[in-house]
Design a protein around this motif. Structure first.
Motif, PDB file in Angstrom:
ATOM      1  N   LEU A   1      38.966  69.954  60.567  1.00  0.00           N
ATOM      2  CA  LEU A   1      38.773  71.395  60.420  1.00  0.00           C
ATOM      3  C   LEU A   1      39.849  72.172  61.168  1.00  0.00           C
ATOM      4  O   LEU A   1      40.338  73.206  60.686  1.00  0.00           O
ATOM      5  CB  LEU A   1      37.383  71.788  60.921  1.00  0.00           C
ATOM      6  N   MET A   2      40.242  71.693  62.341  1.00  0.00           N
ATOM      7  CA  MET A   2      41.330  72.330  63.085  1.00  0.00           C
ATOM      8  C   MET A   2      42.643  72.264  62.309  1.00  0.00           C
ATOM      9  O   MET A   2      43.405  73.239  62.255  1.00  0.00           O
ATOM     10  CB  MET A   2      41.486  71.659  64.449  1.00  0.00           C
ATOM     11  N   PHE A   3      42.898  71.125  61.704  1.00  0.00           N
ATOM     12  CA  PHE A   3      44.130  70.962  60.931  1.00  0.00           C
ATOM     13  C   PHE A   3      44.138  71.890  59.728  1.00  0.00           C
ATOM     14  O   PHE A   3      45.136  72.559  59.458  1.00  0.00           O
ATOM     15  CB  PHE A   3      44.268  69.507  60.485  1.00  0.00           C
ATOM     16  N   LEU A   4      43.030  71.938  59.002  1.00  0.00           N
ATOM     17  CA  LEU A   4      42.948  72.801  57.826  1.00  0.00           C
ATOM     18  C   LEU A   4      43.052  74.276  58.218  1.00  0.00           C
ATOM     19  O   LEU A   4      43.616  75.083  57.472  1.00  0.00           O
ATOM     20  CB  LEU A   4      41.644  72.548  57.076  1.00  0.00           C
ATOM     21  N   THR A   5      42.528  74.619  59.390  1.00  0.00           N
ATOM     22  CA  THR A   5      42.656  75.987  59.881  1.00  0.00           C
ATOM     23  C   THR A   5      44.101  76.299  60.232  1.00  0.00           C
ATOM     24  O   THR A   5      44.607  77.385  59.935  1.00  0.00           O
ATOM     25  CB  THR A   5      41.758  76.199  61.116  1.00  0.00           C
ATOM     26  N   THR A   6      44.765  75.353  60.860  1.00  0.00           N
ATOM     27  CA  THR A   6      46.182  75.533  61.207  1.00  0.00           C
ATOM     28  C   THR A   6      47.027  75.724  59.956  1.00  0.00           C
ATOM     29  O   THR A   6      47.956  76.541  59.945  1.00  0.00           O
ATOM     30  CB  THR A   6      46.702  74.306  61.993  1.00  0.00           C
ATOM     31  N   MET A   7      46.693  75.001  58.896  1.00  0.00           N
ATOM     32  CA  MET A   7      47.434  75.111  57.646  1.00  0.00           C
ATOM     33  C   MET A   7      47.055  76.359  56.855  1.00  0.00           C
ATOM     34  O   MET A   7      47.687  76.669  55.837  1.00  0.00           O
ATOM     35  CB  MET A   7      47.174  73.880  56.776  1.00  0.00           C
ATOM     36  N   GLY A   8      46.022  77.078  57.320  1.00  0.00           N
ATOM     37  CA  GLY A   8      45.583  78.282  56.615  1.00  0.00           C
ATOM     38  C   GLY A   8      44.750  77.998  55.382  1.00  0.00           C
ATOM     39  O   GLY A   8      44.554  78.874  54.538  1.00  0.00           O
ATOM     40  N   ILE A   9      44.219  76.771  55.265  1.00  0.00           N
ATOM     41  CA  ILE A   9      43.447  76.381  54.089  1.00  0.00           C
ATOM     42  C   ILE A   9      41.997  76.854  54.192  1.00  0.00           C
ATOM     43  O   ILE A   9      41.386  77.217  53.188  1.00  0.00           O
ATOM     44  CB  ILE A   9      43.519  74.852  53.892  1.00  0.00           C
ATOM     45  N   VAL A  10      41.446  76.840  55.405  1.00  0.00           N
ATOM     46  CA  VAL A  10      40.059  77.257  55.588  1.00  0.00           C
ATOM     47  C   VAL A  10      39.975  78.359  56.639  1.00  0.00           C
ATOM     48  O   VAL A  10      40.837  78.480  57.506  1.00  0.00           O
ATOM     49  CB  VAL A  10      39.162  76.071  56.018  1.00  0.00           C
TER      50      VAL A  10
END
Length: 242
Positions: A168-177
């Motif tokens: 979830l942290m990674f997806l947040t960093t990528m702006g996906i979630v």
């Protein structure tokens, strides 16, 4: 054929290559797990105190495959993460590349940590409680297939669940979630986690709670960490804007 179609074909070929490498890694670790299946079996027997039964010759090989599959999943996680990183790296900014690369070893460590949590905390406590229900009334004896199915159901989901905060942290960093949107879905997430807990644990309340509560805590920790990443990202963008 247009440039877009050529790029699509190239991306699909690259994706296929990464998937093949991941599958090959899984098979290699599966073979390694089978080679050391007896040692793994003895380790997971723990302090049971007696030998397990089998009801047929095929049960033995199936148990070895189940144990080897856990080894294969654990071993192939960093390989799969590395292949994903290689696949998406052209679309990442330099800072995002460093962040994504740092997540790879963490995925493996969190998976192992989740397995350890399930094996050393959840599994023995639930096992002790269930055996205690029949204490003095029944003779306790398990088949190997039942024992290891129960063991895997009590440990493997936590290996996967422990990776949720990092994903979830990674997806947040990528702006996906957006973590705030995920937080609004909390009641639905709780229901899904309770259903999952009831499916993988024995059919009684204590076991359900022993699995559901840690999963819900992991979910909440994931949201909290994701919100921290989201706010930090927004703050850095605001600083650049101004």
């Amino acid at each position: 054929m247009g440039d877009k179609e050529i790029n699509l074909v190239e991306h699909l070929d690259e994706l296929r290559k990464r998937l093949i490498i991941t599958v090959v890694a899984f098979l290699i670790f599966l073979v390694i797990g089978l080679v050391y299946s007896k040692e793994i079996y003895v380790f997971f027997m723990g302090n049971l105190g007696y030998k397990l039964m089998v009801l047929g010759p095929s049960d033995i090989i199936m148990i070895y495959f189940h144990l080897a599959s856990v080894v294969a999943i654990a071993g192939s996680i960093p390989v799969a993460a590395w292949q994903i990183w290689i696949f998406v790296i052209p679309a990442l900014k330099p800072l995002e590349r460093k962040v994504a690369l740092a997540y790879i070893p963490s995925l493996f460590l969190l998976f192992i940590g989740g397995l350890a949590f399930g094996y050393f905390f959840i599994f023995p406590n639930v096992m002790r409680f269930l055996i205690g229900l029949g204490n003095g009334l029944m003779t306790t004896s398990f088949t190997a297939e039942k024992y290891f199915s129960f063991l895997i159901n009590m440990t493997l989901p936590f290996g996967v669940a422990f990776e949720l905060p990092l994903v979830l942290m990674f997806l947040t960093t990528m702006g996906i979630v957006n973590p705030f949107r995920i937080a609004k879905m909390r009641k639905y997430a709780y229901l899904i986690l309770v259903i999952i807990a009831s499916m993988i644990s024995p059919p009684e309340l204590i076991s359900h709670l022993s699995v559901a509560i840690p999963l819900i805590i992991i979910y909440e920790v994931s949201i909290m960490l994701s919100i921290m990443v989201y706010k930090r990202k927004q703050k850095s963008y605001s600083g650049i804007h101004f």
